[in-house]
Design an enzyme around this catalytic site. Structure first.
Site, PDB file in Angstrom:
ATOM      1  N   VAL A  59       0.763  -1.285  -0.142  1.00  0.00           N
ATOM      2  CA  VAL A  59      -0.009  -0.095  -0.155  1.00  0.00           C
ATOM      3  C   VAL A  59       1.190   1.569   0.092  1.00  0.00           C
ATOM      4  CG1 VAL A  59      -1.969  -0.853   0.950  1.00  0.00           C
ATOM      5  CG2 VAL A  59      -0.611   0.166   2.842  1.00  0.00           C
ATOM      6  N   ASN A  85      -7.043   0.342   6.021  1.00  0.00           N
ATOM      7  CA  ASN A  85      -6.843  -0.480   6.858  1.00  0.00           C
ATOM      8  C   ASN A  85      -5.207  -0.956   7.393  1.00  0.00           C
ATOM      9  OD1 ASN A  85      -7.558  -2.115   9.610  1.00  0.00           O
ATOM     10  ND2 ASN A  85      -7.008  -3.856   7.844  1.00  0.00           N
ATOM     11  N   SER A 137      -6.165   4.206  15.597  1.00  0.00           N
ATOM     12  CA  SER A 137      -4.822   3.574  17.169  1.00  0.00           C
ATOM     13  C   SER A 137      -5.733   4.489  18.371  1.00  0.00           C
ATOM     14  CB  SER A 137      -4.379   3.012  16.543  1.00  0.00           C
ATOM     15  OG  SER A 137      -4.068   2.992  18.331  1.00  0.00           O
ATOM     16  N   TYR A 150       5.163   5.118  14.927  1.00  0.00           N
ATOM     17  CA  TYR A 150       3.322   4.515  14.807  1.00  0.00           C
ATOM     18  C   TYR A 150       2.970   5.575  15.697  1.00  0.00           C
ATOM     19  CZ  TYR A 150      -0.680   1.498  15.593  1.00  0.00           C
ATOM     20  OH  TYR A 150      -1.809   0.537  15.752  1.00  0.00           O
ATOM     21  N   ALA A 152       2.596   9.174  15.747  1.00  0.00           N
ATOM     22  CA  ALA A 152       2.520   9.767  14.853  1.00  0.00           C
ATOM     23  C   ALA A 152       2.382   9.494  14.139  1.00  0.00           C
ATOM     24  CB  ALA A 152       4.165  10.440  14.622  1.00  0.00           C
ATOM     25  N   SER A 153       2.396   8.318  13.537  1.00  0.00           N
ATOM     26  CA  SER A 153       1.422   7.955  12.280  1.00  0.00           C
ATOM     27  C   SER A 153       0.296   7.642  12.768  1.00  0.00           C
ATOM     28  CB  SER A 153       2.017   6.856  11.510  1.00  0.00           C
ATOM     29  OG  SER A 153       1.336   5.468  12.051  1.00  0.00           O
ATOM     30  N   LYS A 154      -0.480   7.479  13.495  1.00  0.00           N
ATOM     31  CA  LYS A 154      -1.759   7.243  13.902  1.00  0.00           C
ATOM     32  C   LYS A 154      -2.503   8.524  14.071  1.00  0.00           C
ATOM     33  CE  LYS A 154      -1.695   3.233  13.087  1.00  0.00           C
ATOM     34  NZ  LYS A 154      -2.819   2.896  11.477  1.00  0.00           N
TER      35      LYS A 154
HETATM   36  P1  NAI Z   1      -2.186  -7.514  11.317  1.00  0.00           P
HETATM   37  O1  NAI Z   1      -0.724  -6.973  11.301  1.00  0.00           O
HETATM   38  O2  NAI Z   1      -2.443  -8.760  11.820  1.00  0.00           O
HETATM   39  O3  NAI Z   1      -2.677  -7.281  10.280  1.00  0.00           O
HETATM   40  C1  NAI Z   1      -2.285  -5.881   9.732  1.00  0.00           C
HETATM   41  C2  NAI Z   1      -2.433  -6.598   8.094  1.00  0.00           C
HETATM   42  O4  NAI Z   1      -1.783  -5.069   6.869  1.00  0.00           O
HETATM   43  C3  NAI Z   1      -1.466  -7.364   7.746  1.00  0.00           C
HETATM   44  O5  NAI Z   1      -2.156  -8.325   6.647  1.00  0.00           O
HETATM   45  C4  NAI Z   1      -0.331  -7.251   6.916  1.00  0.00           C
HETATM   46  O6  NAI Z   1      -0.198  -7.930   5.970  1.00  0.00           O
HETATM   47  C5  NAI Z   1      -1.087  -5.828   5.948  1.00  0.00           C
HETATM   48  N1  NAI Z   1       0.542  -4.953   5.998  1.00  0.00           N
HETATM   49  C6  NAI Z   1       1.099  -4.595   6.031  1.00  0.00           C
HETATM   50  N2  NAI Z   1       2.629  -4.011   5.862  1.00  0.00           N
HETATM   51  C7  NAI Z   1       1.518  -3.826   4.677  1.00  0.00           C
HETATM   52  C8  NAI Z   1       2.024  -2.966   3.124  1.00  0.00           C
HETATM   53  N3  NAI Z   1       3.468  -2.636   3.129  1.00  0.00           N
HETATM   54  N4  NAI Z   1       0.988  -3.567   2.047  1.00  0.00           N
HETATM   55  C9  NAI Z   1      -0.435  -3.734   2.454  1.00  0.00           C
HETATM   56  N5  NAI Z   1      -0.403  -4.754   3.465  1.00  0.00           N
HETATM   57  C10 NAI Z   1       0.457  -4.240   4.586  1.00  0.00           C
HETATM   58  O7  NAI Z   1      -2.654  -6.446  12.227  1.00  0.00           O
HETATM   59  P2  NAI Z   1      -4.142  -5.199  12.980  1.00  0.00           P
HETATM   60  O8  NAI Z   1      -4.073  -5.837  14.658  1.00  0.00           O
HETATM   61  O9  NAI Z   1      -4.863  -6.258  11.740  1.00  0.00           O
HETATM   62  O10 NAI Z   1      -3.788  -4.417  12.094  1.00  0.00           O
HETATM   63  C11 NAI Z   1      -4.861  -3.717  11.411  1.00  0.00           C
HETATM   64  C12 NAI Z   1      -4.915  -2.488  11.300  1.00  0.00           C
HETATM   65  O11 NAI Z   1      -5.518  -1.571  12.908  1.00  0.00           O
HETATM   66  C13 NAI Z   1      -3.347  -1.330  11.704  1.00  0.00           C
HETATM   67  O12 NAI Z   1      -3.194  -0.453  11.099  1.00  0.00           O
HETATM   68  C14 NAI Z   1      -3.202  -1.212  12.944  1.00  0.00           C
HETATM   69  O13 NAI Z   1      -2.469   0.476  13.864  1.00  0.00           O
HETATM   70  C15 NAI Z   1      -4.911  -1.054  13.624  1.00  0.00           C
HETATM   71  N6  NAI Z   1      -4.347  -1.092  14.818  1.00  0.00           N
HETATM   72  C16 NAI Z   1      -4.523  -2.373  15.820  1.00  0.00           C
HETATM   73  C17 NAI Z   1      -4.334  -2.411  17.282  1.00  0.00           C
HETATM   74  C18 NAI Z   1      -4.284  -4.207  17.418  1.00  0.00           C
HETATM   75  O14 NAI Z   1      -4.091  -3.836  19.129  1.00  0.00           O
HETATM   76  N7  NAI Z   1      -4.382  -5.110  17.091  1.00  0.00           N
HETATM   77  C19 NAI Z   1      -4.895  -1.589  18.111  1.00  0.00           C
HETATM   78  C20 NAI Z   1      -5.165  -0.131  17.324  1.00  0.00           C
HETATM   79  C21 NAI Z   1      -4.886   0.241  15.793  1.00  0.00           C
END
Ligand code: NAI
Length: 248
Positions: A59, A85, A137, A150, A152-154
């Site tokens: 992305v 996401n 987040s 992180y 800063a980005s969020k």
């Molecule tokens: P996750 O690690 O399970 O999912 C993240 C997904 O993004 C993965 O499928 C990964 O392959 C994909 N990804 C990473 N870099 C990428 C790239 N360059 N291009 C395309 N896809 C890419 O983690 P989760 O928790 O599902 O994260 C989803 C969102 O939720 C993120 O933005 C995260 O910052 C946010 N978030 C998660 C929290 C948590 O406690 N799990 C808390 C607050 C926010």
């Protein structure tokens, strides 16, 4: 009961975690979904589960995002819902972080939203509207320890949500942000690994949280589905914590 019948959606980061759960919920409610992720195996599995279409995509790369938008156009004829996401975390303070890690986190978490959103906004405007949901987040609101890039980005995601909602409201494009608290996905395990901690530490104190647990991916997905739906027709520019009243 909300419905997403006939809606055409893109979910970035749909190979695992919150993105996968959201692809499933959107599909259950009647949407068709393009899943964009850098993880081919996970993305293909989500596509199989949902009957959606997987596009391998980094992305942070414009060409990859263009390919995702092109597939949505070719297969569905347009986009009604964009869930920005995909995200990554690096656990380090400002003195510890490398410039490369800083740039990577900002590219994946922030630049991606700029790249993907501007590919779909003209089409949404032309068809009379759409819904964009960004994943922020709790730490994008409050900050947090040892995650400077992180946070800063969020913080940027939260504020660009407001700005996007203002700019594109006249096109009937609603832009909102979900801010998860700790949610049981691979990201929590990755954080523990970076900190040299036991991943179970995140779960061990769950009973002390206000609702007695941390979040599950589906908790976030259901909020996204609401924001994607016409039931949220006057909700725009909202920054919505989905954290069970837990601390960020
Ligand atoms: P996750 O690690 O399970 O999912 C993240 C997904 O993004 C993965 O499928 C990964 O392959 C994909 N990804 C990473 N870099 C990428 C790239 N360059 N291009 C395309 N896809 C890419 O983690 P989760 O928790 O599902 O994260 C989803 C969102 O939720 C993120 O933005 C995260 O910052 C946010 N978030 C998660 C929290 C948590 O406690 N799990 C808390 C607050 C926010």
């Amino acid at each position: 009961m909300i419905t997403l019948d006939g809606k055409r959606a893109i979910v970035t980061g749909g190979a695992t975690g919150i993105g996968r759960a959201t692809a499933r919920v959107l599909t259950e409610l009647g949407a068709r979904v393009v899943i964009a992720d850098i993880d081919t195996d996970g993305g293909q599995q989500t596509a199989k589960d949902t009957g959606g279409v997987f596009v391998r995509c980094d992305v942070s790369r414009r060409e990859d995002c263009e390919a995702v938008a092109a597939v949505a156009q070719e297969q569905f004829g347009g986009v009604d819902v964009l869930f920005n996401n995909a995200g990554i975390i690096r656990r380090s303070t400002i003195c510890e972080i490398t410039e490369d890690d800083w740039d990577l986190v900002m590219a994946v978490n922030v630049r991606s939203i700029m790249l993907m959103s501007r590919l779909v906004i003209p089409g949404m405007a032309a068809q009379g509207g759409g819904s964009i949901i960004n994943t922020g987040s709790g730490w994008g609101i409050s900050g947090g320890a040892s995650a400077i890039s992180y946070c800063a980005s969020k913080g940027a995601v939260v504020n660009m949500t407001r700005a996007m909602a203002i700019d594109h409201g006249p096109d009937n494009i609603r832009v909102n942000c979900v801010c998860p608290g700790d949610t049981a996905t691979g990201m929590l395990a990755e954080e523990a690994r970076q900190l040299g901690e036991n991943p179970n530490a995140f779960y061990a104190d769950a009973a002390d949280r206000p609702l007695g647990r941390i979040g599950q991916p589906r908790d976030i997905a259901q909020t996204v589905a609401f924001l994607a739906s016409d039931a949220a027709s006057f909700v725009s520019g909202a920054i919505i914590p989905v954290d069970g009243a837990g601390t960020a």
